[in-house]
Design an enzyme around this catalytic site. Structure first.
Site, PDB file in Angstrom:
ATOM      1  N   HIS A  69      -9.522   0.610   6.928  1.00 15.31           N
ATOM      2  CA  HIS A  69      -8.213   1.133   6.533  1.00 15.31           C
ATOM      3  C   HIS A  69      -8.010   1.116   5.022  1.00 15.31           C
ATOM      4  O   HIS A  69      -7.340   1.984   4.478  1.00 15.31           O
ATOM      5  CB  HIS A  69      -7.111   0.340   7.225  1.00 15.31           C
ATOM      6  CG  HIS A  69      -5.751   0.929   7.051  1.00 15.31           C
ATOM      7  ND1 HIS A  69      -5.475   2.262   7.306  1.00 15.31           N
ATOM      8  CD2 HIS A  69      -4.581   0.382   6.633  1.00 15.31           C
ATOM      9  CE1 HIS A  69      -4.193   2.496   7.071  1.00 15.31           C
ATOM     10  NE2 HIS A  69      -3.639   1.380   6.654  1.00 15.31           N
TER      11      HIS A  69
ATOM     12  N   SER B 136      -1.361   4.213   3.836  1.00  9.99           N
ATOM     13  CA  SER B 136      -0.933   3.756   5.151  1.00  9.99           C
ATOM     14  C   SER B 136       0.460   4.307   5.438  1.00  9.99           C
ATOM     15  O   SER B 136       0.630   5.520   5.518  1.00  9.99           O
ATOM     16  CB  SER B 136      -0.993   2.224   5.226  1.00  9.99           C
ATOM     17  OG  SER B 136      -0.855   1.785   6.554  1.00  9.99           O
TER      18      SER B 136
ATOM     19  N   ASP C 163     -11.785   3.525  10.128  1.00  6.66           N
ATOM     20  CA  ASP C 163     -10.451   2.920  10.074  1.00  6.66           C
ATOM     21  C   ASP C 163      -9.995   2.518  11.477  1.00  6.66           C
ATOM     22  O   ASP C 163      -9.817   3.377  12.339  1.00  6.66           O
ATOM     23  CB  ASP C 163      -9.471   3.931   9.462  1.00  6.66           C
ATOM     24  CG  ASP C 163      -8.116   3.327   9.156  1.00  6.66           C
ATOM     25  OD1 ASP C 163      -7.771   2.297   9.748  1.00  6.66           O
ATOM     26  OD2 ASP C 163      -7.395   3.908   8.322  1.00  6.66           O
TER      27      ASP C 163
END
EC number: 3.4.14.12
Length: 732
Positions: free
Chosen positions: A710, A603, A678
């Site tokens: 994600h 991320s 995602d």
């Protein structure tokens, strides 16, 4: 390649970086080695090596309840002992009407407490919810549910539940035994994909976790209404059907139109709904809804699109009309209200507000005219959890970092101000639950050497230990874990690190090192928890002869506003400078092979990993970037514009962080990993980076998880980290 002036200055600062004295957890070099199935969440044996915990532990008045085996245990908190009552699944089955019995299993159904005073719990069973009165030992009502039912929110009394189905909001009242299920009331009927009710809004930023808010007595239900019709949808494709199916994700990207949110109030007695008259502009954020105790006023923390101003406004619950602005908070960087007003017990006009206005998150006492009565807590530390009040309403309870940024302790303070008192002095991480009446706490404690200890304390009267978890690593080889501080790139800010040493470490040998990075807001990776917060993959790589290093750079959480806000409008710069000071520290260690340094993150950490590989390709040989933000123009408004401002206002900042423009700088081996569905960092980011690399004639590697969002969760997480492990062992 010539070094820029910034790079020269940065190297000069890092050359002066020294590590302050560190601590270490001694290794246990004898014993078996772990597998990924044992170390990773989702692994077949993970919970055999996870510290023991108390299942479902929560308060019910001054009683606490939890699941033990096949029983629901009900304990009276009364100091150093516990009075125990047990209910088994068989006991409950005997009380259920025909056709509603629990399935015969070894595990008790999951549950949650509803009404602290009446002993009411809701049991989650297949096909419905069961209301159970533990004190009266009887089933009180049933709720029918199905897989389309979402966002359940029970009224304070517990006899009604609000829920969302097909974008509309409903309220159901539990049917009495023998009468079947009562029909649900449709609060809204015009919900669509672009007009949704009763769901969390604003991308779940600003502490928003749900979309419905019951009034204290259950007479009214406030709810979010979100119009997404002005947001251009991003396709999320399901590739499993014979013909792939595309679903729209209404994802407002930085600089584009945002969704419009309003707040409705449904009155159960009249069936009437009113909407708050929040006015123009419509592009703003309605956050942290809270009710006055008398149910007459709904308070909203309203944040402007620029996110540099927060108005705490009051609205009439009967008409929806604006009443007054209590106060306004501004910040030259950004404001981020995360917590609603909390009223003092028995008061309709005094409340606690959390704010970082002095640079640290603290508690402030206000009245409903907007008058600041006093700042209750103060100091260069953060309140991380406001727990509540004592029975008399004269003292506050909270968790904070006062002892250390690496620890959390539970404190009390007189509302009139004064010195804080630490009620949990043992060094480490205390996660606490205050009883509803403020007389007792559940303390879930960890430290580098304590896997988990659960204590129930009657404040001022004594404690009862509910659990002391055994060391789950007994019989297995464990690497040495070192912790300490290094100096940031500014030459004056200490940064905390953890370093997992290679198993069977020999100081005469050279070892490769992997830097695990996040670096962004709302995350802290180095804490005084079990194993010094070292994760399972770090231990797995240590078994394979790697060291794993993590430092919480400036921009990360729980160190105050200035520590975090230094990244504003220039994401990836300060964090990267601090990470490179960490690398400089590693290079100063005689055992580190400076030609074999890798980096991995997910991320924001994926953004940092890619950025480090492109900027410092002469340092990092291998990188693995998961779910990476590549171009902040393509990230959502709420998070992106808070830290970057809008692209129209900060084109230089967005340009500097746009990794698409630097695809040609890739030198080492970089693998990008992305979940195909995602909804947080959309797949577009890494796909466009691949396209840029094709055009630039650079050659990253790529891996996609078609069924994951994600994060890769569940059993497939073992596969993910085996993939990452193989990449490092093949190339580093």
């Amino acid at each position: 390649m010539k070094k820029t002036i910034f790079q020269q200055l940065f190297l000069s600062v890092c050359a002066l970086t020294v590590a302050l004295p560190c601590s270490a957890q001694s290794p246990e070099t004898s014993g078996k080695e772990f597998t990924l199935e044992q170390l990773m969440p989702g692994g077949k044996e993970f919970y055999n090596f996870y510290p023991e915990y108390v299942v479902g532990l929560q308060w019910m008045g001054d009683n606490y309840v939890f699941i033990e085996g096949d029983d629901l245990v009900f304990n009276k908190a009364n100091g150093k002992s516990a009075q125990t009552t047990r209910f088994s699944a068989a006991d409950l089955n005997a009380l259920m009407p025909e056709g509603c019995k629990f399935q015969t299993t070894d595990a008790f159904p999951s549950f949650r407490t509803l009404d602290a005073g009446r002993g009411l719990v809701v049991l989650f069973t297949q096909g419905g919810l069961v209301g159970f009165d533990m004190l009266a030992r009887k089933v009180t009502y049933l709720f029918d549910t199905n897989e389309e039912t979402a966002s359940l929110d029970f009224s304070p009394v517990g006899d009604r539940v609000a829920y969302v189905r097909n974008h509309n909001l409903y309220i159901a009242r539990g049917g009495k035994l023998g009468e079947g299920m009562s029909r649900a009331i449709a609060v809204t009927i015009d919900g669509t994909e672009t007009l949704v009710y009763g769901q969390a809004v604003h991308q779940r930023e600003f502490g928003i976790e749900k979309g419905t808010f019951w009034s204290p007595k259950g007479s009214c239900l406030a709810f979010y209404r979100m119009d997404q019709s002005m947001v251009k949808p991003t396709p999320i494709v399901d590739y499993h059907p014979l013909e792939a199916e595309s679903k729209p994700l209404y994802y407002p990207m930085a600089g584009t139109p945002s969704h419009h949110v309003t707040v409705g109030i449904y009155h159960l007695a009249t069936g009437k709904t009113v909407y708050l008259q929040t006015g123009e502009p419509k592009e703003k954020f309605l956050t942290n809804l809270s009710w006055s105790p008398d149910e007459n006023i709904l308070y909203v923390a309203e944040v402007n699109r620029a996110q540099n101003e927060c108005k705490v406004n009051a609205y009439d619950a009967e008409t929806g009309r604006f009443v007054r602005t209590l106060f306004v908070e501004t910040d030259k960087h950004y404001v981020e209200p995360l917590h609603p007003l909390t009223f003092l017990p028995g008061s309709n006009n005094q409340f606690i507000w959390q704010s970082r206005r002095d640079g640290w998150n603290h508690l402030y006492l206000y009245d409903t005219t907007g008058r600041l009565i006093r700042q209750v807590t103060k100091g260069e530390w953060e309140v991380t959890n406001f727990a509540g009040f004592d029975p008399k309403g004269t003292r506050l309870y909270f968790e904070s970092t006062e002892a250390s940024p690496l620890e959390r302790h539970f404190y009390c303070i007189d509302i009139k101000g004064g010195k804080t008192k630490d009620l949990t002095p043992e060094s480490g991480m205390h996660r606490t639950q205050l009883s509803p009446d403020g007389s007792a706490i559940i303390d879930i404690f960890q430290s580098p050497t304590v896997p988990r200890k659960v204590t129930v304390t009657n404040i001022g009267k004594g404690s009862h230990t509910l659990l002391e978890a055994k060391n789950p690593d007994t019989g297995y080889a464990m690497p040495e874990i070192r912790t300490g501080t290094i100096m940031a790139a500014d030459g004056q800010t200490p940064l905390y690190y953890k370093l997992t040493m290679p198993l069977h470490f020999d100081p005469a040998k050279k070892y490769p090192v992997i830097v695990y990075v996040y670096g962004g807001p709302h995350a802290q990776l180095v804490t005084k928890t079990w194993r010094s917060s070292v994760g399972g993959w770090d231990i797995y790589m240590a078994q394979k002869g790697y060291a794993v290093f993590t430092v919480d750079s400036r921009g990360s959480a729980n160190r105050g506003a200035a520590f975090e806000q230094v990244i504003h409008r220039r994401l990836g710069q300060t964090e990267m400078a601090d990470q490179m000071c960490g690398v400089d520290f590693l290079k100063s260690q005689s055992w580190v092979d400076a030609d074999r340094i890798g980096v991995h993150g997910w991320s924001y950490g994926g953004f940092m990993t890619t950025n480090l590989m492109l900027t410092h390709g002469d340092v990092f040989k291998v990188g693995v970037a998961g779910g990476p933000v590549i171009d902040w123009n393509r990230y959502e408004i709420m998070y992106g514009e808070r830290y970057f401002d809008a692209p129209q206002e900060n084109p230089e900042g967005y340009d500097a962080a746009n990794l698409l423009k630097r695809a040609g700088d890739l030198k080492g081996r970089l693998m990008l990993i992305h979940g195909a569905i995602d909804p947080v960092v959309v797949w577009q980011h890494s796909l466009l980076f691949l396209d840029a690399c094709v055009k630039a004639r650079t050659y990253p590697d790529y891996y996609v998880y078609p069924s994951h969002e994600h994060n890769v969760m569940g059993p497939d997480r073992v596969h993910l980290y085996e993939t990452i492990t193989r990449y490092f062992t093949d190339h580093l």
